[in-house]
Design a protein around this motif. Structure first.
Motif, mmCIF file in Angstrom:
data_model
loop_
_atom_site.group_PDB
_atom_site.id
_atom_site.type_symbol
_atom_site.label_atom_id
_atom_site.label_comp_id
_atom_site.label_asym_id
_atom_site.label_seq_id
_atom_site.Cartn_x
_atom_site.Cartn_y
_atom_site.Cartn_z
ATOM 1 N N ALA A 151 0.833 -1.204 0.000
ATOM 2 C CA ALA A 151 0.000 0.000 0.000
ATOM 3 C C ALA A 151 0.863 1.247 0.000
ATOM 4 C CB ALA A 151 -0.924 0.000 1.204
ATOM 5 N N LEU A 152 1.904 1.255 0.799
ATOM 6 C CA LEU A 152 2.782 2.412 0.872
ATOM 7 C C LEU A 152 3.641 2.551 -0.381
ATOM 8 C CD1 LEU A 152 3.832 2.123 4.601
ATOM 9 C CD2 LEU A 152 2.378 3.865 3.587
ATOM 10 N N THR A 153 4.035 1.424 -0.954
ATOM 11 C CA THR A 153 4.858 1.467 -2.164
ATOM 12 C C THR A 153 4.109 2.096 -3.325
ATOM 13 O OG1 THR A 153 6.119 -0.483 -1.493
ATOM 14 C CG2 THR A 153 6.141 0.079 -3.836
ATOM 15 N N ILE A 154 2.857 1.686 -3.536
ATOM 16 C CA ILE A 154 2.099 2.248 -4.651
ATOM 17 C C ILE A 154 1.835 3.730 -4.414
ATOM 18 C CG2 ILE A 154 -0.163 1.592 -3.707
ATOM 19 C CD1 ILE A 154 0.797 1.739 -7.424
ATOM 20 N N ALA A 155 1.599 4.124 -3.176
ATOM 21 C CA ALA A 155 1.375 5.539 -2.881
ATOM 22 C C ALA A 155 2.652 6.347 -3.125
ATOM 23 C CB ALA A 155 0.911 5.706 -1.439
ATOM 24 N N HIS A 156 3.783 5.779 -2.756
ATOM 25 C CA HIS A 156 5.065 6.478 -2.919
ATOM 26 C C HIS A 156 5.398 6.666 -4.395
ATOM 27 C CE1 HIS A 156 9.167 7.757 -2.064
ATOM 28 N NE2 HIS A 156 9.568 6.918 -2.998
ATOM 29 N N ASN A 157 5.067 5.681 -5.208
ATOM 30 C CA ASN A 157 5.445 5.728 -6.621
ATOM 31 C C ASN A 157 4.480 6.517 -7.489
ATOM 32 O OD1 ASN A 157 7.690 4.166 -6.111
ATOM 33 N ND2 ASN A 157 6.662 2.237 -6.581
ATOM 34 N N THR A 158 3.354 6.915 -6.928
ATOM 35 C CA THR A 158 2.360 7.639 -7.714
ATOM 36 C C THR A 158 2.707 9.115 -7.761
ATOM 37 O OG1 THR A 158 0.638 6.067 -7.084
ATOM 38 C CG2 THR A 158 -0.089 8.177 -7.929
ATOM 39 N N LEU A 173 -6.831 1.064 3.543
ATOM 40 C CA LEU A 173 -6.205 -0.208 3.887
ATOM 41 C C LEU A 173 -5.386 -0.099 5.163
ATOM 42 C CD1 LEU A 173 -5.415 -3.109 3.442
ATOM 43 C CD2 LEU A 173 -3.736 -2.360 1.733
ATOM 44 N N LEU A 174 -4.588 0.957 5.290
ATOM 45 C CA LEU A 174 -3.738 1.101 6.468
ATOM 46 C C LEU A 174 -4.554 1.329 7.733
ATOM 47 C CD1 LEU A 174 -0.897 3.288 4.921
ATOM 48 C CD2 LEU A 174 -0.879 0.838 5.368
ATOM 49 N N GLU A 175 -5.677 2.014 7.613
ATOM 50 C CA GLU A 175 -6.544 2.180 8.786
ATOM 51 C C GLU A 175 -7.107 0.836 9.239
ATOM 52 O OE1 GLU A 175 -10.521 4.574 10.343
ATOM 53 O OE2 GLU A 175 -10.012 4.606 8.220
ATOM 54 N N THR A 176 -7.539 0.026 8.270
ATOM 55 C CA THR A 176 -8.070 -1.297 8.621
ATOM 56 C C THR A 176 -7.006 -2.142 9.305
ATOM 57 O OG1 THR A 176 -9.586 -1.227 6.735
ATOM 58 C CG2 THR A 176 -9.158 -3.382 7.716
ATOM 59 N N ILE A 177 -5.782 -2.107 8.781
ATOM 60 C CA ILE A 177 -4.679 -2.848 9.411
ATOM 61 C C ILE A 177 -4.416 -2.309 10.806
ATOM 62 C CG2 ILE A 177 -2.192 -3.305 9.305
ATOM 63 C CD1 ILE A 177 -2.448 -3.291 6.234
ATOM 64 N N GLY A 178 -4.364 -0.996 10.934
ATOM 65 C CA GLY A 178 -4.052 -0.387 12.219
ATOM 66 C C GLY A 178 -5.088 -0.619 13.284
ATOM 67 N N ARG A 179 -6.302 -0.894 12.900
ATOM 68 C CA ARG A 179 -7.376 -1.117 13.869
ATOM 69 C C ARG A 179 -7.486 -2.578 14.313
ATOM 70 N NH1 ARG A 179 -10.893 2.790 15.115
ATOM 71 N NH2 ARG A 179 -10.770 4.759 13.970
ATOM 72 N N GLN A 180 -6.633 -3.445 13.796
ATOM 73 C CA GLN A 180 -6.711 -4.860 14.180
ATOM 74 C C GLN A 180 -6.284 -5.073 15.624
ATOM 75 O OE1 GLN A 180 -6.184 -7.711 10.471
ATOM 76 N NE2 GLN A 180 -4.395 -6.422 10.696
ATOM 77 N N ASN A 181 -5.203 -4.443 16.016
ATOM 78 C CA ASN A 181 -4.709 -4.564 17.391
ATOM 79 C C ASN A 181 -3.667 -3.476 17.616
ATOM 80 O OD1 ASN A 181 -2.063 -5.658 16.460
ATOM 81 N ND2 ASN A 181 -3.311 -7.463 15.928
ATOM 82 N N GLU A 182 -3.207 -3.338 18.844
ATOM 83 C CA GLU A 182 -2.275 -2.268 19.185
ATOM 84 C C GLU A 182 -0.928 -2.444 18.488
ATOM 85 O OE1 GLU A 182 -0.719 1.204 20.764
ATOM 86 O OE2 GLU A 182 -2.770 0.493 20.482
ATOM 87 N N ALA A 187 2.704 -0.329 14.322
ATOM 88 C CA ALA A 187 3.467 -0.588 13.098
ATOM 89 C C ALA A 187 3.108 0.413 12.013
ATOM 90 C CB ALA A 187 3.208 -2.013 12.606
ATOM 91 N N VAL A 188 1.818 0.711 11.870
ATOM 92 C CA VAL A 188 1.381 1.682 10.875
ATOM 93 C C VAL A 188 1.911 3.065 11.221
ATOM 94 C CG1 VAL A 188 -0.612 2.873 9.890
ATOM 95 C CG2 VAL A 188 -0.681 0.393 10.206
ATOM 96 N N LEU A 189 1.799 3.449 12.484
ATOM 97 C CA LEU A 189 2.249 4.784 12.886
ATOM 98 C C LEU A 189 3.754 4.956 12.692
ATOM 99 C CD1 LEU A 189 0.112 5.311 16.120
ATOM 100 C CD2 LEU A 189 -0.246 6.317 13.850
ATOM 101 N N ARG A 190 4.507 3.903 12.964
ATOM 102 C CA ARG A 190 5.966 3.994 12.774
ATOM 103 C C ARG A 190 6.328 4.183 11.311
ATOM 104 N NH1 ARG A 190 6.134 -0.196 16.527
ATOM 105 N NH2 ARG A 190 6.386 -1.728 14.853
ATOM 106 N N ILE A 191 5.632 3.480 10.448
ATOM 107 C CA ILE A 191 6.019 3.492 9.047
ATOM 108 C C ILE A 191 5.600 4.789 8.341
ATOM 109 C CG2 ILE A 191 4.015 2.438 7.919
ATOM 110 C CD1 ILE A 191 6.069 0.517 6.576
#
Length: 218
Positions: A151-158, A173-182, A187-191
């Motif tokens: 997800a981040l790669t495609i955003a970076h290359n656009t 997508l990243l919000e859904t991943i980030g809401r799975q658990n702490e 991990a999302v916030l760091r990246i």
């Protein structure tokens, strides 16, 4: 009843729900089709879902330059039949954001081949298939943390005029991943933290959106 007869009958049901004002408004905002009856999306879904699943019939509808038939195709298609071998034919038909979003909602998120399709669609030159796969992965039953990097790669290359569209898909997508658990949230916030100093508007948008969306997660 053959496919042609079914298509004519389906189109007849759609035409009875036509709304010229809606069609004109969509055209004004740049959502264009060869033919558009302006039928509301909930109505299109209702009519399409009354049809039995038929992947071959859906492929035929998808090839028509008629808004309501293309949208209906996404609900009539069989997700398990959407394989990497035929993915390019579907990708070519995603010509605007409405179709990308409905493809994610109605078809991609249910496909057992979603990861393979995402790998292919994120490589195409036009951004709409990538946008569709990002949304499809965000809405999938089993969202995987390993999808964070693509997800981040495609955003970076656009770097074209669709920066914001791809960024919106990445945020979903990243919000859904980030809401799975702490752990996933951290991990999302760091990246996304380095995006604060990025010169790419898409990356700045992703960081700003996720900071507040994930502030109260978990």
């Amino acid at each position: 009843m053959n496919h042609t007869s079914r298509m004519v009958a389906l189109l007849s049901r759609m035409r009875r729900e036509r709304n010229g004002a809606v069609a004109d408004a969509m055209c004004y905002y740049g959502i264009t089709y060869g033919l558009n009856y302006g039928v509301s999306l909930p109505t299109v879904r209702q009519i399409a879902r009354a049809e039995p699943r038929d992947h071959a019939f859906a492929r035929m509808l998808w090839e028509q330059d008629v808004r309501e038939l293309k949208l209906a195709a996404l609900h009539i298609a069989e997700p398990e039949q959407l394989t990497i071998a035929e993915a390019s034919a579907w990708a070519d038909g995603i010509v605007n954001s409405e179709l990308a979003e409905e493809a994610a909602f109605a078809l991609l998120r249910h496909s057992p081949h979603l990861e393979e399709i995402a790998d292919a669609w994120m490589q195409v030159e036009t951004p709409l298939p990538a946008y569709a796969t990002l949304l499809g992965m965000a809405r999938a039953t089993h969202v995987k943390e390993k999808w964070l990097r693509p997800a981040l790669t495609i955003a970076h290359n656009t770097t074209n005029d669709h920066d914001r569209l791809i960024a919106q898909g990445a945020v979903a997508l990243l919000e859904t991943i980030g809401r799975q658990n702490e752990t996933s949230r951290q991990a999302v916030l760091r990246i996304i933290d380095p995006f604060e100093s990025s010169d790419k508007p898409a990356e700045k948008f992703i960081r700003e959106e996720l900071l507040w969306r994930l502030a109260d997660a978990n």
